[in-house]
Design a protein around this motif. Structure first.
Motif, PDB file in Angstrom:
ATOM      1  N   PRO A 114      -9.311 -47.544 -48.733  1.00 20.26           N
ATOM      2  CA  PRO A 114      -9.926 -48.146 -49.919  1.00 20.26           C
ATOM      3  C   PRO A 114     -10.027 -47.151 -51.068  1.00 20.26           C
ATOM      4  CG  PRO A 114     -11.596 -47.619 -48.300  1.00 20.26           C
ATOM      5  CD  PRO A 114     -10.274 -47.362 -47.642  1.00 20.26           C
ATOM      6  N   LYS A 115      -9.931 -47.676 -52.258  1.00 21.94           N
ATOM      7  CA  LYS A 115     -10.082 -46.844 -53.445  1.00 21.94           C
ATOM      8  C   LYS A 115     -11.569 -46.526 -53.616  1.00 21.94           C
ATOM      9  CE  LYS A 115      -9.248 -46.860 -58.442  1.00 21.94           C
ATOM     10  NZ  LYS A 115      -8.833 -47.680 -59.605  1.00 21.94           N
ATOM     11  N   LEU A 116     -11.898 -45.236 -53.755  1.00 22.98           N
ATOM     12  CA  LEU A 116     -13.278 -44.821 -53.922  1.00 22.98           C
ATOM     13  C   LEU A 116     -13.468 -44.094 -55.253  1.00 22.98           C
ATOM     14  CD1 LEU A 116     -14.073 -43.406 -50.358  1.00 22.98           C
ATOM     15  CD2 LEU A 116     -14.761 -45.619 -51.289  1.00 22.98           C
ATOM     16  N   LYS A 117     -14.602 -44.320 -55.885  1.00 18.80           N
ATOM     17  CA  LYS A 117     -14.912 -43.634 -57.142  1.00 18.80           C
ATOM     18  C   LYS A 117     -15.077 -42.144 -56.894  1.00 18.80           C
ATOM     19  CE  LYS A 117     -17.967 -43.932 -61.159  1.00 18.80           C
ATOM     20  NZ  LYS A 117     -19.105 -44.665 -61.783  1.00 18.80           N
ATOM     21  N   ALA A 132     -18.013 -53.453 -55.474  1.00 15.98           N
ATOM     22  CA  ALA A 132     -17.008 -53.658 -56.519  1.00 15.98           C
ATOM     23  C   ALA A 132     -16.811 -52.447 -57.413  1.00 15.98           C
ATOM     24  CB  ALA A 132     -17.398 -54.871 -57.360  1.00 15.98           C
ATOM     25  N   ASP A 133     -17.804 -51.550 -57.462  1.00 13.18           N
ATOM     26  CA  ASP A 133     -17.679 -50.356 -58.293  1.00 13.18           C
ATOM     27  C   ASP A 133     -17.025 -49.187 -57.539  1.00 13.18           C
ATOM     28  OD1 ASP A 133     -19.703 -49.853 -56.538  1.00 13.18           O
ATOM     29  OD2 ASP A 133     -21.242 -49.471 -58.038  1.00 13.18           O
ATOM     30  N   ASN A 134     -16.483 -49.484 -56.343  1.00 10.04           N
ATOM     31  CA  ASN A 134     -15.786 -48.486 -55.506  1.00 10.04           C
ATOM     32  C   ASN A 134     -16.701 -47.364 -55.026  1.00 10.04           C
ATOM     33  OD1 ASN A 134     -13.288 -49.845 -55.824  1.00 10.04           O
ATOM     34  ND2 ASN A 134     -12.981 -48.843 -57.786  1.00 10.04           N
ATOM     35  N   ILE A 135     -17.980 -47.678 -54.878  1.00  9.70           N
ATOM     36  CA  ILE A 135     -18.962 -46.735 -54.351  1.00  9.70           C
ATOM     37  C   ILE A 135     -19.429 -47.218 -52.978  1.00  9.70           C
ATOM     38  CG2 ILE A 135     -21.313 -45.838 -54.667  1.00  9.70           C
ATOM     39  CD1 ILE A 135     -20.788 -45.797 -57.667  1.00  9.70           C
TER      40      ILE A 135
END
Length: 432
Positions: A37-40, A114-117
């Motif tokens: 997954p894409k993470l902030k 949804a904010d990738n956190i």
């Protein structure tokens, strides 16, 4: 996406049990089962999550209670109580123990919003009130966003919203003062006219990523049909899924329902209802907008249309699942499905699962099943996606464990997982 989910003292689950979607270091079927997954705030070691977890177990072992627990947490994170005396839905402690029956249920979930956190949410509740609640984020290190404890005598919650949330002072006070002892802070926030990016991201995940559990009794016909009609589900994809499943279905379409005499009389009554005009208009619109679903079957001697209700239970079930399959392979969703193989031939079960894992996406499915045949072929599953649910013989409490928990003496690389499970070496089978 879900990283892991824990349950304690809920229905048949006494001690804390955890299901994890975090993949092991195994490279088996990496392309099909694992996504990053894409993470902030990316980790040094990339987070690797599974697209699929399958839970095996005997009837009465507690598989459905896992799904119910996830649904309970979902509802409690979204729905507020209207009154302090309202009973909290779903909460039911483990009853086969004199101590646990009076103790609260505990839920913990780690997920990517949804904010990738990454967020960690913890909830402890009884039937009457929320005992404790806390939300943490990894932004960039783990930190507390808010915590709450409740005084059961005064029926008042003490809520501490941290500066980390960047919530305005007035909004903090509004949220604190509006939260009843039997509602979660998150659900209360969602019911208020307050803006906050952190809380909004969490609520968005609950409402738009985590889907409602599907059981054999769940009728998804309207849900799927409405979305096909509104072009939110790809009609051609659904037809393709059904064709691949060897049905002779070549098309599907919706036609306005022919109204019965009783329905026509009801419309006349509603039109003459002068006291409830707004409600009457809504009901009339619903009746007039009813549509029937038809499948076209292409055969050697021509095309034939059958109404949905005339189709077999298997065809109806696969139509509903095909709609879900289009959703989870085109959007990032989490879908729990209980007794997945209900009304389906084993070949269709395998076909559906293979269609799901071979498609590139970041969705997740958690399914319970008795479909042992999937374990026959090591080329189509990873060990870390197979879980077992069993009842402890002494306490009658549910225990959950993974296939990777077994040492090489029980499961060797060359041995058959199917035969080991069938023989009872892995647990999760009836005691006959």
């Amino acid at each position: 996406m879900i990283i892991d989910f824990s349950i304690k003292n809920f229905r048949s689950i006494k001690d804390e049990q955890t299901i994890s979607f975090e993949a092991t270091n195994s490279k088996d079927l990496e392309k099909y089962f694992v996504f990053e997954p894409k993470l902030k705030y990316p980790k040094k070691n990339p987070l690797r999550l599974l697209k699929l977890n399958m839970i095996y177990g005997a009837n009465g072992s507690g598989k459905s209670n896992i799904m119910t627990a996830l649904h309970a947490l979902d509802v409690l994170m979204r729905a507020t109580s209207d009154d302090k005396d309202d009973e909290i839905p779903f909460i039911e402690s483990f009853k086969f123990n004199s101590e646990t029956v009076s103790e609260p249920s505990v839920f913990k979930i780690s997920f990517i919003a949804a904010d990738n956190i990454i967020y960690n949410y913890e909830l402890t509740a009884t039937k009457t009130h929320i005992v404790q609640e806390a939300l943490y984020s990894t932004d960039p290190g783990k930190g507390l966003l808010f915590s709450r404890t409740t005084d059961p005598i005064k029926k008042i919650s003490h809520i501490d919203i941290k500066p980390r949330t960047q919530m305005k002072s007035d909004d903090k006070n509004t949220l604190i003062n509006s939260t009843l002892w039997n509602s979660t802070v998150l659900a209360t926030f969602d019911s208020l006219n307050i803006e906050n990016e952190t809380f909004a991201a969490v609520i968005h995940w609950v409402e738009h990523t985590l889907m409602q559990p599907v059981s054999p009794q769940t009728d998804l016909k309207k849900y799927v049909s409405d979305r096909i009609d509104d072009k939110k589900i790809n009609k051609e994809q659904v037809i393709r899924f059904m064709k691949e499943a060897d049905f002779c279905v070549s098309d599907l379409n919706f036609e306005k329902t022919e109204l019965s005499k009783d329905e026509l009389e009801l419309i006349d009554k509603l039109r003459n209802d002068s006291e409830n005009k707004d409600v009457a208009k809504i009901l009339i619109k619903q009746i007039l907008n009813q549509k029937d679903l038809f499948f076209t079957h292409s055969l050697e001697n021509g095309n034939f249309k059958l109404k949905y209700e005339e189709e077999s239970l298997g065809t109806q079930r696969y139509y509903q699942l095909s709609g879900l399959l289009d959703i989870v392979t085109s959007q990032n969703k989490i879908i729990p499905i209980d007794e997945f193989e209900s009304s389906l031939h084993p070949d269709l079960v395998q076909h559906f699962l293979l269609s799901y894992i071979k498609t590139q996406h970041n969705s997740q499915m958690l399914i319970t099943t008795h479909y042992r045949e999937f374990l026959l072929n090591k080329d189509i599953f990873r060990k870390d996606c197979i879980w077992f649910c069993d009842k402890n013989r002494k306490t009658s409490s549910t225990e959950i464990y993974s296939l990777i928990d077994f040492d090489t003496k029980t499961i060797r690389e060359t041995s058959s997982v199917y035969n080991a499970y069938k023989a009872g070496k892995l647990g999760g089978t009836p005691n006959i």
